[in-house]
Design a protein around this motif. Structure first.
Motif, PDB file in Angstrom:
ATOM      1  N   PRO A   1      18.764 -60.401   5.627  1.00  0.00           N
ATOM      2  CA  PRO A   1      19.987 -60.956   5.013  1.00  0.00           C
ATOM      3  C   PRO A   1      20.047 -62.487   5.078  1.00  0.00           C
ATOM      4  O   PRO A   1      20.573 -63.125   4.167  1.00  0.00           O
ATOM      5  N   ILE A   2      19.471 -63.070   6.125  1.00  0.00           N
ATOM      6  CA  ILE A   2      19.453 -64.536   6.218  1.00  0.00           C
ATOM      7  C   ILE A   2      18.572 -65.112   5.119  1.00  0.00           C
ATOM      8  O   ILE A   2      18.950 -66.089   4.443  1.00  0.00           O
ATOM      9  N   MET A   3      17.405 -64.503   4.904  1.00  0.00           N
ATOM     10  CA  MET A   3      16.516 -64.963   3.825  1.00  0.00           C
ATOM     11  C   MET A   3      17.184 -64.762   2.463  1.00  0.00           C
ATOM     12  O   MET A   3      17.051 -65.614   1.575  1.00  0.00           O
ATOM     13  N   GLY A   4      17.913 -63.675   2.302  1.00  0.00           N
ATOM     14  CA  GLY A   4      18.627 -63.441   1.046  1.00  0.00           C
ATOM     15  C   GLY A   4      19.653 -64.526   0.772  1.00  0.00           C
ATOM     16  O   GLY A   4      19.788 -64.996  -0.363  1.00  0.00           O
TER      17      GLY A   4
ATOM     18  N   LEU B   1      23.778 -55.091  13.235  1.00  0.00           N
ATOM     19  CA  LEU B   1      23.979 -53.854  13.993  1.00  0.00           C
ATOM     20  C   LEU B   1      22.703 -53.011  14.011  1.00  0.00           C
ATOM     21  O   LEU B   1      22.340 -52.441  15.040  1.00  0.00           O
ATOM     22  N   ILE B   2      22.033 -52.953  12.884  1.00  0.00           N
ATOM     23  CA  ILE B   2      20.763 -52.223  12.821  1.00  0.00           C
ATOM     24  C   ILE B   2      19.741 -52.901  13.727  1.00  0.00           C
ATOM     25  O   ILE B   2      19.016 -52.242  14.478  1.00  0.00           O
TER      26      ILE B   2
ATOM     27  N   ILE C   1       8.847 -51.586  16.858  1.00  0.00           N
ATOM     28  CA  ILE C   1      10.312 -51.520  16.976  1.00  0.00           C
ATOM     29  C   ILE C   1      10.900 -52.926  17.026  1.00  0.00           C
ATOM     30  O   ILE C   1      11.911 -53.217  16.377  1.00  0.00           O
ATOM     31  N   LEU C   2      10.275 -53.813  17.790  1.00  0.00           N
ATOM     32  CA  LEU C   2      10.748 -55.196  17.871  1.00  0.00           C
ATOM     33  C   LEU C   2      10.602 -55.899  16.521  1.00  0.00           C
ATOM     34  O   LEU C   2      11.471 -56.685  16.121  1.00  0.00           O
ATOM     35  N   PHE C   3       9.526 -55.620  15.800  1.00  0.00           N
ATOM     36  CA  PHE C   3       9.331 -56.169  14.461  1.00  0.00           C
ATOM     37  C   PHE C   3      10.453 -55.706  13.530  1.00  0.00           C
ATOM     38  O   PHE C   3      10.997 -56.503  12.755  1.00  0.00           O
ATOM     39  N   LEU C   4      10.822 -54.430  13.595  1.00  0.00           N
ATOM     40  CA  LEU C   4      11.918 -53.919  12.764  1.00  0.00           C
ATOM     41  C   LEU C   4      13.239 -54.609  13.095  1.00  0.00           C
ATOM     42  O   LEU C   4      14.047 -54.895  12.203  1.00  0.00           O
ATOM     43  N   ALA C   5      13.467 -54.889  14.380  1.00  0.00           N
ATOM     44  CA  ALA C   5      14.689 -55.603  14.780  1.00  0.00           C
ATOM     45  C   ALA C   5      14.715 -57.000  14.169  1.00  0.00           C
ATOM     46  O   ALA C   5      15.744 -57.447  13.646  1.00  0.00           O
ATOM     47  N   PHE C   6      13.582 -57.684  14.207  1.00  0.00           N
ATOM     48  CA  PHE C   6      13.492 -59.026  13.633  1.00  0.00           C
ATOM     49  C   PHE C   6      13.727 -58.985  12.125  1.00  0.00           C
ATOM     50  O   PHE C   6      14.486 -59.794  11.578  1.00  0.00           O
ATOM     51  N   ILE C   7      13.101 -58.041  11.450  1.00  0.00           N
ATOM     52  CA  ILE C   7      13.245 -57.914   9.997  1.00  0.00           C
ATOM     53  C   ILE C   7      14.687 -57.604   9.621  1.00  0.00           C
ATOM     54  O   ILE C   7      15.217 -58.127   8.634  1.00  0.00           O
TER      55      ILE C   7
ATOM     56  N   GLY D   1      26.876 -58.012   4.857  1.00  0.00           N
ATOM     57  CA  GLY D   1      25.453 -57.682   4.943  1.00  0.00           C
ATOM     58  C   GLY D   1      24.832 -58.126   6.256  1.00  0.00           C
ATOM     59  O   GLY D   1      24.089 -57.373   6.895  1.00  0.00           O
ATOM     60  N   LEU D   2      25.143 -59.356   6.671  1.00  0.00           N
ATOM     61  CA  LEU D   2      24.609 -59.872   7.928  1.00  0.00           C
ATOM     62  C   LEU D   2      25.127 -59.040   9.100  1.00  0.00           C
ATOM     63  O   LEU D   2      24.365 -58.716  10.018  1.00  0.00           O
ATOM     64  N   GLY D   3      26.401 -58.668   9.056  1.00  0.00           N
ATOM     65  CA  GLY D   3      26.972 -57.842  10.130  1.00  0.00           C
ATOM     66  C   GLY D   3      26.313 -56.476  10.202  1.00  0.00           C
ATOM     67  O   GLY D   3      25.933 -56.012  11.283  1.00  0.00           O
TER      68      GLY D   3
END
Length: 168
Positions: free
Chosen positions: A40-43, A67-68, A29-35, A61-63
Motif C-alpha cells: 500500500p505504501i508503494m501504491g 493488520l495482515i 513469513i517475514l517476507f510476506l509481512a514486509f510485502i 488500505g494501509l490499515g
C-alpha cells in the motif's frame, strides 16, 4: 549434548516451547509481512508520482494491510520464539502465550481439583499430542504446542506432583 526438552517446569510454572520451523519457512513469513506493509505504501507513492491526490482509501488500505502484516509478524515470532506459560496457584491456573516481544491474552481458571490429559493429534505413528488442563467440564486450558507423547506423560507426572504440593 544439546537439551531437546520442549518444556521447563520451575516451581509451579510450566513453559511449553514451540519447535522452531525451518529458516526458509520463517523467512517466507517475514517476507510476506514486509510485502503486506510495502504494497500500500508503494501504491500511494506511485499514485502521487502520477499526479494523483491523497484519498481516504489510502488510510483504509494501509490499515488493512498493516493488520495482515502484523498477523504475519506474530506468526513469525510464534514459529521462532513461541512458548506457552502455565502457572499453577493454590486455587487458580493462569495461562498465556508468549511471542517473545509481546504476550497473548491471559486466561485464568479457578479449580478445586485439576485433571491433566493428553489429546492425541496427527497420525498414530507420529506419537504427538497436546496438553489439556481441566478444572471442570467448562473450564479448561488447551495447549497449542504439539509434543511427543512420552514427553507429555513426563510433564503430566511432574505437574501432578506440583499440584499435590501447591493445591494439597
Amino acid at each position: 549434548m544439546k537439551n531437546n526438552k520442549r518444556y521447563s517446569l520451575v516451581n509451579n510454572t510450566l513453559e511449553l516451547y514451540v519447535k522452531k520451523s525451518p529458516p526458509i519457512g520463517r523467512g517466507f513469513i517475514l517476507f510476506l509481512a514486509f510485502i503486506a506493509v510495502a504494497l500500500p505504501i508503494m501504491g500511494m507513492v506511485f499514485r502521487f508520482m502520477d499526479g494523483g491526490s491523497f484519498h481516504f482509501g489510502f488510510i483504509i488500505g494501509l490499515g488493512a494491510f498493516s493488520l495482515i502484516g502484523f498477523y504475519f509478524v506474530r506468526l513469525f515470532l510464534w514459529n521462532t520464539y513461541g512458548k506457552e506459560v502455565i502457572t499453577i496457584g493454590e486455587t487458580t491456573v493462569s495461562y498465556y502465550v508468549d511471542y517473545h516481544y509481546f504476550k497473548g491474552n491471559q486466561q485464568e481458571i479457578t479449580y478445586e481439583e485439576l485433571v491433566f490429559e493428553i489429546e492425541q493429534i496427527g497420525f498414530e505413528e507420529e506419537k504427538l499430542g497436546r496438553l489439556i488442563i481441566a478444572a471442570n467440564d467448562k473450564d479448561f486450558i488447551h495447549s497449542s504446542v504439539n509434543m511427543d507423547l512420552r514427553e507429555l506423560e513426563e510433564v503430566i507426572r511432574k505437574l501432578t506432583a506440583v499440584e499435590l504440593v501447591v493445591g494439597g
